[in-house]
Design a protein around this motif. Structure first.
Motif, PDB file in Angstrom:
ATOM      1  N   PHE A  83      21.862 -16.315 -15.207  1.00 35.91           N
ATOM      2  CA  PHE A  83      22.769 -15.524 -15.609  1.00 35.91           C
ATOM      3  C   PHE A  83      22.417 -14.536 -16.644  1.00 35.91           C
ATOM      4  O   PHE A  83      21.126 -14.712 -17.149  1.00 35.91           O
ATOM      5  CB  PHE A  83      23.842 -16.586 -16.156  1.00 35.91           C
ATOM      6  CG  PHE A  83      23.364 -17.020 -17.548  1.00 35.91           C
ATOM      7  CD1 PHE A  83      23.897 -16.394 -18.698  1.00 35.91           C
ATOM      8  CD2 PHE A  83      22.542 -18.133 -17.689  1.00 35.91           C
ATOM      9  CE1 PHE A  83      23.363 -17.083 -20.005  1.00 35.91           C
ATOM     10  CE2 PHE A  83      22.244 -18.773 -18.687  1.00 35.91           C
ATOM     11  CZ  PHE A  83      22.672 -18.127 -20.320  1.00 35.91           C
ATOM     12  N   SER A  84      23.319 -13.605 -16.920  1.00 37.32           N
ATOM     13  CA  SER A  84      22.676 -12.776 -17.852  1.00 37.32           C
ATOM     14  C   SER A  84      24.134 -12.205 -18.528  1.00 37.32           C
ATOM     15  O   SER A  84      24.995 -11.785 -17.684  1.00 37.32           O
ATOM     16  CB  SER A  84      22.109 -11.454 -17.618  1.00 37.32           C
ATOM     17  OG  SER A  84      21.928 -10.317 -18.506  1.00 37.32           O
ATOM     18  N   PRO A  94      16.846 -10.046 -19.505  1.00 34.55           N
ATOM     19  CA  PRO A  94      16.108 -10.960 -18.468  1.00 34.55           C
ATOM     20  C   PRO A  94      17.397 -11.895 -17.851  1.00 34.55           C
ATOM     21  O   PRO A  94      18.457 -12.157 -18.692  1.00 34.55           O
ATOM     22  CB  PRO A  94      15.147 -11.814 -19.442  1.00 34.55           C
ATOM     23  CG  PRO A  94      15.763 -11.591 -20.745  1.00 34.55           C
ATOM     24  CD  PRO A  94      16.376 -10.343 -20.789  1.00 34.55           C
ATOM     25  N   CYS A  95      17.076 -12.398 -16.867  1.00 35.42           N
ATOM     26  CA  CYS A  95      18.171 -13.217 -16.383  1.00 35.42           C
ATOM     27  C   CYS A  95      17.604 -14.831 -16.673  1.00 35.42           C
ATOM     28  O   CYS A  95      16.595 -15.194 -16.478  1.00 35.42           O
ATOM     29  CB  CYS A  95      17.982 -13.282 -14.716  1.00 35.42           C
ATOM     30  SG  CYS A  95      18.902 -12.121 -14.078  1.00 35.42           S
ATOM     31  N   ASN A  96      18.623 -15.397 -17.359  1.00 37.46           N
ATOM     32  CA  ASN A  96      18.254 -16.898 -17.661  1.00 37.46           C
ATOM     33  C   ASN A  96      18.635 -17.757 -16.917  1.00 37.46           C
ATOM     34  O   ASN A  96      19.590 -17.712 -16.072  1.00 37.46           O
ATOM     35  CB  ASN A  96      18.793 -17.221 -19.096  1.00 37.46           C
ATOM     36  CG  ASN A  96      18.695 -16.194 -20.367  1.00 37.46           C
ATOM     37  OD1 ASN A  96      17.372 -15.838 -20.380  1.00 37.46           O
ATOM     38  ND2 ASN A  96      19.819 -15.547 -20.510  1.00 37.46           N
ATOM     39  N   ILE A  97      17.814 -19.089 -16.750  1.00 36.05           N
ATOM     40  CA  ILE A  97      18.275 -20.187 -15.814  1.00 36.05           C
ATOM     41  C   ILE A  97      19.349 -20.842 -16.435  1.00 36.05           C
ATOM     42  O   ILE A  97      19.507 -21.253 -17.536  1.00 36.05           O
ATOM     43  CB  ILE A  97      17.220 -21.325 -15.648  1.00 36.05           C
ATOM     44  CG1 ILE A  97      15.719 -20.531 -15.385  1.00 36.05           C
ATOM     45  CG2 ILE A  97      17.169 -22.143 -14.765  1.00 36.05           C
ATOM     46  CD1 ILE A  97      15.676 -19.886 -14.008  1.00 36.05           C
ATOM     47  N   CYS A  98      20.313 -20.975 -15.414  1.00 38.55           N
ATOM     48  CA  CYS A  98      21.637 -21.852 -15.574  1.00 38.55           C
ATOM     49  C   CYS A  98      21.221 -23.314 -15.813  1.00 38.55           C
ATOM     50  O   CYS A  98      20.749 -23.876 -15.053  1.00 38.55           O
ATOM     51  CB  CYS A  98      22.703 -21.568 -14.406  1.00 38.55           C
ATOM     52  SG  CYS A  98      23.132 -20.025 -14.247  1.00 38.55           S
ATOM     53  N   PRO A  99      21.780 -23.904 -16.956  1.00 39.14           N
ATOM     54  CA  PRO A  99      21.601 -25.152 -17.050  1.00 39.14           C
ATOM     55  C   PRO A  99      22.367 -25.830 -16.118  1.00 39.14           C
ATOM     56  O   PRO A  99      23.584 -25.471 -15.413  1.00 39.14           O
ATOM     57  CB  PRO A  99      22.406 -25.563 -18.343  1.00 39.14           C
ATOM     58  CG  PRO A  99      22.337 -24.092 -19.111  1.00 39.14           C
ATOM     59  CD  PRO A  99      22.267 -22.957 -18.010  1.00 39.14           C
ATOM     60  N   THR A 133      26.696 -15.550 -12.740  1.00 33.59           N
ATOM     61  CA  THR A 133      25.615 -14.572 -12.888  1.00 33.59           C
ATOM     62  C   THR A 133      25.699 -13.562 -14.164  1.00 33.59           C
ATOM     63  O   THR A 133      24.877 -12.871 -14.429  1.00 33.59           O
ATOM     64  CB  THR A 133      25.381 -13.830 -11.577  1.00 33.59           C
ATOM     65  OG1 THR A 133      26.512 -12.831 -11.311  1.00 33.59           O
ATOM     66  CG2 THR A 133      24.746 -14.508 -10.379  1.00 33.59           C
ATOM     67  N   THR A 134      26.938 -13.747 -14.823  1.00 32.96           N
ATOM     68  CA  THR A 134      27.157 -12.956 -15.884  1.00 32.96           C
ATOM     69  C   THR A 134      27.816 -13.840 -17.102  1.00 32.96           C
ATOM     70  O   THR A 134      28.160 -13.275 -18.119  1.00 32.96           O
ATOM     71  CB  THR A 134      28.171 -11.919 -15.684  1.00 32.96           C
ATOM     72  OG1 THR A 134      29.527 -12.739 -15.197  1.00 32.96           O
ATOM     73  CG2 THR A 134      27.922 -10.983 -14.594  1.00 32.96           C
TER      74      THR A 134
END
Length: 758
Positions: free
Chosen positions: A713-714, A723-728, A743-744
């Protein structure tokens, strides 16, 4: 009718009327084989009398033999079939005094005609109700003629006669037996003149294409007696003529073979020697194949059930004609047919055998014992060049060991090789007095050159489909015309001997020039091109889904690695059959399902191991639905909170809503509901209610939007380059999921509240 003209004693019926008439007498009992226990009748026949016997339709029983609907006519040692009142062919086979015959209706309402416990004919169509009931009808033409041991028959029928591969064939000969001698596996003509007046047929026949017995082999005692041996349909078996043979051999008195295919006489298919093994079989593709000593000589188109049954039939023309070692075989004899291999020695059939001598150690043939200096003896190669395909045989090579004697070595067409004369030499060499000339398309050319003892010669089909003539590896002549794939093949090798002492040795086949190319393991040799060259090609390493790979390539063959379809037959209950992905080298087999229990919190998948599936059962996270806790009043329980969900869910399937249901009373970091949402309480909030008996589940997933991929997500305010972060995947202990990660948007969590329930 005419019962007074017959005498009945126990089970025997004898005609006692002096006049020669076709007088019909019928059984006192009538029967309906569709509804009655009785299905037919059986009796023993005596040769020497004309007898009609079979089923008569009672409604048309007028006292004449013509009312027999299904039966046989017995005369002169042979029987003729009557099917629905019509004679089905001129004859059905041979019988002897003491042969037992039976007429019966099978479970499919067809009439079976049985001789000595074997079905020899089945009616073309099932019987109709309008033909019933039946009576047993018999007509005996001559005075004192009789049948005996007449009894009714019922199911189960006696099927004691069975054809087994490897068993000798039992023959029945002509009714008199004066000109024929027969034993198990053998039959011979021992008297009479030179005419088609003797022979016999097998006791036993190939009834269905699924029978184990698919043909027969035999050995002729000589190669100078005329006879025909092959498979004949029962209705064609009219006598001893070659016309009876539907698929088989015509053996000439000059050591040559001609094929019969579908009752048509073909061209010569080669020579034969005494004690050669000749065979006729139905292949796995249901074609009829004729072979000699392992060489395929001729092949028919595929049979259908209408071409059966087939029995072995022998017609003998010359006294002394003899069939030995006649044996039933399956479709696996021989296991494979011979083919021309480069450098392989040629085996020859000789005529007359007494004139010629063979030295196998030198692959040599020599004329030694003729009183004549004429062209009176021949040798024909065992095997032939089947086509002008560059991967087939390409010719012959040999050495001439005499200069004072004359003879010829040639290639020949099938339509002239059997003439055993100078016309058999189509392309070849003629040797005489140290010189040689050539034959080109059956025409003798002028002088070509000289030769000495030990010179090596070749006749070779070149890449331009012409015959090249070589002497000691030097091209001395090329044929004028291009070979025709239709008229010039198959092509046979033949030697003609004029003088005693003419000898040819080191006789061998020339295969394609590519056979010497050996490739590495994992490769195969390509087909020869027109120039006679080939290359090594890597074998395939995979097949399509649903197939598995055959044996690995050894590098010496000219075929790619094969692909075989995987088995897909159902397995027993409790098993599954994995599918083939095309990369393995083994067929799919049934595998025992091994997963029968799961640990706590997991349950077996919905896969059922009933033998029809393609995978084992697995353990999946257990999904439980609980009953809402007790509550006061008449309030309906708020079973689940309805959550809005994007239609483009992680699965890619458009859905309108995702709903959550409480699966336990304890709130933890995986839940999308607070504990209290599982309780029934008095609230002014308008909670969505599930329909009666309905449950809901929610799969945690992510929307596929913006520039981030599923599972990352970002936030919208982070900018395009963020950057796109890993979803917990979960919240902290003591928290529950308020909003899933998209994703947002990051995962949103909240603290679990204490459980407070009415």
């Amino acid at each position: 009718y005419y019962g007074t003209r017959y005498t009945v004693t126990d089970r025997n019926l004898t005609k006692t009327y002096a006049s020669y008439n076709y007088d019909l007498t019928s059984s006192l009992n009538i029967f309906n084989p569709v509804t009655d226990t009785v299905r037919g009748f059986r009796f023993v026949i005596r040769s020497g009398y004309t007898v009609y016997a079979g089923f008569t339709s009672v409604a048309s029983d007028s006292g004449v033999y013509s009312v027999i609907r299904y039966g046989l006519v017995f005369a002169s040692g042979r029987f003729t079939i009557i099917d629905k009142g019509v004679t089905a062919g001129s004859s059905g086979g041979i019988y002897l005094t003491g042969s037992t015959f039976e007429f019966r209706m099978n479970s499919d309402r067809y009439i079976e005609y049985v001789r000595d416990n074997q079905v020899v004919y089945t009616s073309a169509t099932p019987i109709l109700d309008s033909e019933l009931p039946f009576a047993a009808g018999v007509t005996i033409y001559e005075n004192n003629g009789y049948i005996s041991n007449a009894v009714w028959v019922a199911q189960p029928f006696d099927q004691s006669f069975q054809l087994n591969t490897g068993d000798y064939i039992m023959f029945l000969a002509d009714s008199t037996g004066t000109s024929v001698n027969w034993t198990t596996g053998a039959i011979s003509k021992i008297g009479g003149g030179s005419s088609n007046d003797a022979g016999g047929s097998s006791i036993g026949q190939i009834e269905k294409l699924t029978d184990t017995a698919k043909g027969f082999v035999f050995s002729p005692a000589t190669n100078n007696k005329r006879m025909s041996v092959g498979l004949a349909q029962t209705r064609d078996n009219t006598g001893f003529s070659v016309d009876d043979i539907r698929y088989g051999f015509i053996l000439s008195d000059n050591g040559m073979l001609t094929a019969r295919m579908n009752k048509l006489t073909l061209n010569y298919i080669g020579g034969y020697n005494a004690n050669d093994l000749l065979g006729c079989r139905i292949s796995t593709g249901n074609t009829v194949q004729l072979f000699r000593n392992g060489w395929l000589l001729a092949e028919s188109s595929a049979l259908t059930s209408s071409n059966l049954p087939l029995l072995v039939d022998v017609g003998m023309y010359d006294s002394g004609a003899t069939v030995n070692s006649a044996t039933w075989i399956g479709s696996n004899v021989p296991a494979s047919f011979n083919s021309i291999r480069n450098g392989a020695n040629i085996v020859w059939s000789l005529y007359p055998q007494s004139y010629l001598t063979v030295d196998s150690s030198r692959s040599a043939v020599k004329k030694t014992s003729s009183a004549s200096a004429s062209l009176d003896s021949f040798a024909v190669a065992e095997g032939y060049i089947p086509t002008n395909n560059v991967d087939a045989g390409r010719g012959v090579r040999f050495t001439v060991n005499s200069t004072a004697a004359a003879g010829s070595v040639a290639l020949s067409r099938s339509n002239v090789v059997g003439s055993r004369s100078s016309t058999s030499f189509v392309w070849g060499f003629h040797f005489y007095s140290n010189a040689f000339t050539v034959y080109d398309d059956s025409t003798a050319s002028g002088y070509i050159g000289y030769y000495t003892i030990g010179d090596k010669f070749e006749l070779y089909i070149d890449s331009n489909d012409r015959i090249s003539y070589f002497q000691n590896s030097v091209l001395v002549y090329t044929s004028k015309a291009t070979l025709s794939s239709v008229f010039d093949f198959p092509m046979y090798a033949i030697i003609g001997f004029e003088n005693n002492g003419f000898e040819v040795s080191q006789l061998s086949w020339i295969g394609n020039k590519c056979e010497s190319l050996t490739c590495s393991a994992g490769q195969y040799r390509s087909n020869c091109d027109v120039s006679g060259t080939a290359s090594c090609v890597n074998c395939r390493t995979s097949c399509g889904a649903g197939y598995y790979l055959g044996s690995t390539c050894s590098g010496v063959d000219n075929q790619d690695r094969q692909c075989f379809p995987c088995s897909n037959d159902p397995c027993p209950n409790g098993y599954y059959r994995p599918t083939c992905d095309g990369t393995g080298a083994t067929d799919s087999v049934c595998v025992l399902c091994t997963t029968n229990s799961c640990p706590t919190g997991y349950q077996l998948s919905n896969t059922v191991c009933d033998g029809l599936g393609t995978q084992d059962r697995t353990c999946v996270v257990q999904a439980t639905t609980v009953v809402a806790p007790a509550y006061e009043g008449d309030l309906a329980p708020p079973i689940a909170a309805q959550l809005a969900c994007d239609s483009d869910f992680a699965s890619g399937n458009p859905i309108d809503y995702c709903l959550a249901v409480c699966v336990t009373y304890d709130c933890d970091q995986f839940f999308v509901s607070d504990t209290n949402e599982c309780c029934v309480y008095d609230s002014s909030v308008d909670e969505p209610i599930a329909a009666s008996g309905q449950t809901y589940s929610r799969v945690v997933g992510n929307n596929n939007v913006a520039d981030c991929s599923i599972g990352t997500f970002s936030s919208p305010g982070d900018g395009d380059d963020a950057p796109c972060n890993i979803c917990p995947s979960k919240c902290a202990t003591g928290e529950f999921i308020v909003s899933v990660c998209t994703t947002t948007q990051a995962l949103e969590c909240d603290n679990c509240s204490d459980r407070v329930c009415d």
